[in-house]
Motif scaffolding. Structure first.
Motif, short mmCIF file in Angstrom:
data_model
loop_
_atom_site.label_atom_id
_atom_site.label_comp_id
_atom_site.label_asym_id
_atom_site.label_seq_id
_atom_site.Cartn_x
_atom_site.Cartn_y
_atom_site.Cartn_z
N ALA A 22 0.84 -1.20 0.00
CA ALA A 22 0.00 0.00 0.00
C ALA A 22 0.87 1.25 0.00
CB ALA A 22 -0.93 -0.01 1.21
N ALA A 23 1.92 1.23 0.80
CA ALA A 23 2.84 2.37 0.85
C ALA A 23 3.49 2.59 -0.51
CB ALA A 23 3.90 2.14 1.92
N GLU A 24 3.93 1.51 -1.15
CA GLU A 24 4.54 1.64 -2.48
C GLU A 24 3.56 2.23 -3.48
OE1 GLU A 24 5.95 -2.27 -3.50
OE2 GLU A 24 7.53 -2.22 -1.99
N ALA A 25 2.31 1.79 -3.44
CA ALA A 25 1.30 2.29 -4.37
C ALA A 25 1.02 3.78 -4.16
CB ALA A 25 0.01 1.49 -4.22
N LEU A 26 1.20 4.24 -2.92
CA LEU A 26 0.94 5.64 -2.60
C LEU A 26 2.21 6.49 -2.60
CD1 LEU A 26 -1.57 5.02 0.31
CD2 LEU A 26 -2.10 5.93 -1.96
N ALA A 32 5.84 6.12 7.15
CA ALA A 32 4.96 7.29 7.00
C ALA A 32 3.50 6.86 6.99
CB ALA A 32 5.30 8.05 5.72
N LEU A 33 3.21 5.76 6.31
CA LEU A 33 1.85 5.25 6.25
C LEU A 33 1.39 4.84 7.65
CD1 LEU A 33 0.40 3.01 3.55
CD2 LEU A 33 0.14 2.33 5.91
N SER A 34 2.22 4.10 8.35
CA SER A 34 1.88 3.66 9.71
C SER A 34 1.68 4.84 10.65
CB SER A 34 2.97 2.75 10.26
OG SER A 34 3.04 1.55 9.52
#
Length: 73
Positions: A22-26, A32-34
């Protein structure tokens, strides 16, 4: 306050299956996502996901927010 990025993160987590993907896709780091989701949990006082070893699953509140994100975005 819930921001668009929080809803987008939840949708990408559902679509990609892992926080890393998900982080890679965004175009975010997993950290940062967490942190973004953790900040939302702190501000709202509601836990959105549970960690079970290396696995992460949405709580009932997290699932509800995910469903609402589909209607909002």
């Amino acid at each position: 306050m819930i921001e668009r990025v929080h809803l987008t993160i939840l949708q990408q987590f559902e679509k990609q299956g892992t926080l890393t993907k998900a982080a890679e896709a965004l175009n975010l780091t997993q950290s940062a996502l967490s942190h973004a989701i953790h900040n939302l949990e702190v501000l709202s006082g509601v836990k959105l996901w549970d960690k079970e070893g290396r696995n992460i699953r949405l709580t009932q509140a997290g699932q509800y927010l995910l469903e609402m994100s589909h209607q909002i975005l």
